[in-house]
Design a protein around this motif. Structure first.
Motif, mmCIF file in Angstrom:
data_model
loop_
_atom_site.group_PDB
_atom_site.id
_atom_site.type_symbol
_atom_site.label_atom_id
_atom_site.label_comp_id
_atom_site.label_asym_id
_atom_site.label_seq_id
_atom_site.Cartn_x
_atom_site.Cartn_y
_atom_site.Cartn_z
ATOM 1 N N MET A 1 -43.935 34.082 61.980
ATOM 2 C CA MET A 1 -44.254 32.770 61.450
ATOM 3 C C MET A 1 -44.024 31.707 62.525
ATOM 4 O O MET A 1 -42.981 31.660 63.153
ATOM 5 C CB MET A 1 -43.380 32.509 60.220
ATOM 6 N N LYS A 2 -44.984 30.842 62.696
ATOM 7 C CA LYS A 2 -44.937 29.803 63.724
ATOM 8 C C LYS A 2 -44.114 28.605 63.236
ATOM 9 O O LYS A 2 -44.323 28.129 62.133
ATOM 10 C CB LYS A 2 -46.374 29.372 64.010
ATOM 11 N N PRO A 3 -43.144 28.116 64.052
ATOM 12 C CA PRO A 3 -42.354 26.948 63.616
ATOM 13 C C PRO A 3 -43.238 25.710 63.530
ATOM 14 O O PRO A 3 -44.173 25.541 64.305
ATOM 15 C CB PRO A 3 -41.286 26.794 64.692
ATOM 16 N N GLU A 4 -42.913 24.849 62.586
ATOM 17 C CA GLU A 4 -43.674 23.612 62.411
ATOM 18 C C GLU A 4 -43.345 22.630 63.526
ATOM 19 O O GLU A 4 -42.206 22.510 63.936
ATOM 20 C CB GLU A 4 -43.320 22.964 61.071
ATOM 21 N N THR A 5 -44.371 21.952 63.980
ATOM 22 C CA THR A 5 -44.137 20.888 64.960
ATOM 23 C C THR A 5 -43.701 19.635 64.227
ATOM 24 O O THR A 5 -44.258 19.307 63.186
ATOM 25 C CB THR A 5 -45.432 20.555 65.755
ATOM 26 N N PRO A 6 -42.679 18.963 64.755
ATOM 27 C CA PRO A 6 -42.235 17.736 64.086
ATOM 28 C C PRO A 6 -43.339 16.689 64.088
ATOM 29 O O PRO A 6 -44.069 16.553 65.062
ATOM 30 C CB PRO A 6 -41.036 17.267 64.902
ATOM 31 N N LYS A 7 -43.448 15.975 62.989
ATOM 32 C CA LYS A 7 -44.432 14.902 62.888
ATOM 33 C C LYS A 7 -43.919 13.690 63.656
ATOM 34 O O LYS A 7 -42.735 13.367 63.574
ATOM 35 C CB LYS A 7 -44.653 14.526 61.427
ATOM 36 N N PRO A 8 -44.804 13.019 64.395
ATOM 37 C CA PRO A 8 -44.341 11.814 65.109
ATOM 38 C C PRO A 8 -43.961 10.726 64.113
ATOM 39 O O PRO A 8 -44.585 10.587 63.070
ATOM 40 C CB PRO A 8 -45.551 11.397 65.939
ATOM 41 N N THR A 9 -42.901 10.011 64.445
ATOM 42 C CA THR A 9 -42.473 8.921 63.567
ATOM 43 C C THR A 9 -43.290 7.680 63.881
ATOM 44 O O THR A 9 -43.718 7.479 65.017
ATOM 45 C CB THR A 9 -40.976 8.612 63.749
ATOM 46 N N LYS A 10 -43.509 6.879 62.870
ATOM 47 C CA LYS A 10 -44.240 5.628 63.062
ATOM 48 C C LYS A 10 -43.356 4.639 63.791
ATOM 49 O O LYS A 10 -42.199 4.461 63.455
ATOM 50 C CB LYS A 10 -44.618 5.029 61.701
ATOM 51 N N ARG A 11 -43.911 4.010 64.786
ATOM 52 C CA ARG A 11 -43.183 2.960 65.508
ATOM 53 C C ARG A 11 -43.548 1.623 64.897
ATOM 54 O O ARG A 11 -44.687 1.390 64.561
ATOM 55 C CB ARG A 11 -43.550 2.997 66.980
ATOM 56 N N THR A 12 -42.567 0.784 64.759
ATOM 57 C CA THR A 12 -42.809 -0.552 64.226
ATOM 58 C C THR A 12 -42.339 -1.588 65.234
ATOM 59 O O THR A 12 -41.712 -1.245 66.244
ATOM 60 C CB THR A 12 -42.055 -0.767 62.900
ATOM 61 N N ALA A 13 -42.593 -2.824 64.946
ATOM 62 C CA ALA A 13 -42.143 -3.911 65.826
ATOM 63 C C ALA A 13 -40.622 -3.946 65.914
ATOM 64 O O ALA A 13 -40.057 -4.441 66.871
ATOM 65 C CB ALA A 13 -42.668 -5.242 65.318
ATOM 66 N N HIS A 14 -39.944 -3.398 64.912
ATOM 67 C CA HIS A 14 -38.476 -3.401 64.893
ATOM 68 C C HIS A 14 -37.879 -2.355 65.831
ATOM 69 O O HIS A 14 -36.686 -2.336 66.041
ATOM 70 C CB HIS A 14 -37.971 -3.156 63.472
ATOM 71 N N ASP A 15 -38.705 -1.465 66.366
ATOM 72 C CA ASP A 15 -38.220 -0.387 67.218
ATOM 73 C C ASP A 15 -38.158 -0.754 68.698
ATOM 74 O O ASP A 15 -37.888 0.087 69.521
ATOM 75 C CB ASP A 15 -39.121 0.851 67.072
ATOM 76 N N LYS A 16 -38.420 -1.984 69.038
ATOM 77 C CA LYS A 16 -38.456 -2.377 70.444
ATOM 78 C C LYS A 16 -37.080 -2.251 71.092
ATOM 79 O O LYS A 16 -36.078 -2.672 70.530
ATOM 80 C CB LYS A 16 -38.952 -3.816 70.581
ATOM 81 N N THR A 17 -37.054 -1.660 72.268
ATOM 82 C CA THR A 17 -35.820 -1.549 73.046
ATOM 83 C C THR A 17 -35.789 -2.681 74.062
ATOM 84 O O THR A 17 -36.738 -2.887 74.805
ATOM 85 C CB THR A 17 -35.767 -0.191 73.789
ATOM 86 N N LEU A 18 -34.695 -3.412 74.061
ATOM 87 C CA LEU A 18 -34.512 -4.508 75.004
ATOM 88 C C LEU A 18 -33.601 -4.043 76.126
ATOM 89 O O LEU A 18 -32.578 -3.398 75.875
ATOM 90 C CB LEU A 18 -33.889 -5.719 74.307
ATOM 91 N N LEU A 19 -33.940 -4.374 77.343
ATOM 92 C CA LEU A 19 -33.093 -4.033 78.474
ATOM 93 C C LEU A 19 -31.966 -5.052 78.592
ATOM 94 O O LEU A 19 -32.191 -6.259 78.494
ATOM 95 C CB LEU A 19 -33.898 -4.028 79.772
ATOM 96 N N ALA A 20 -30.771 -4.561 78.818
ATOM 97 C CA ALA A 20 -29.622 -5.454 78.970
ATOM 98 C C ALA A 20 -29.854 -6.422 80.133
ATOM 99 O O ALA A 20 -29.494 -7.598 80.037
ATOM 100 C CB ALA A 20 -28.350 -4.649 79.181
ATOM 101 N N SER A 21 -30.484 -5.945 81.186
ATOM 102 C CA SER A 21 -30.729 -6.827 82.338
ATOM 103 C C SER A 21 -31.636 -7.990 81.965
ATOM 104 O O SER A 21 -31.489 -9.092 82.487
ATOM 105 C CB SER A 21 -31.345 -6.027 83.494
#
Length: 53
Positions: A1-21
């Protein structure tokens, strides 16, 4: 049996990563206004972040 591939999560505007610099722009401390309060976010000598009210 083939393992399921994880579904990509939806990215939202709240997911933005800010650089400390980008936030600190060469400073050791910045102030953040949130819910009518002022918080201090600072970089320690050991390169850790500390958030205080």
């Amino acid at each position: 049996m083939k393992p399921e591939t994880p579904k990509p999560t939806k990215r939202t505007a709240h997911d933005k990563t800010l650089l400390a610099s980008e936030l600190f722009q060469g400073r050791q401390e910045i102030r953040i206004a949130f819910n009518r309060e002022i918080y201090r976010l600072r970089i320690t000598r050991n390169q850790k972040l500390i958030l205080t009210k």
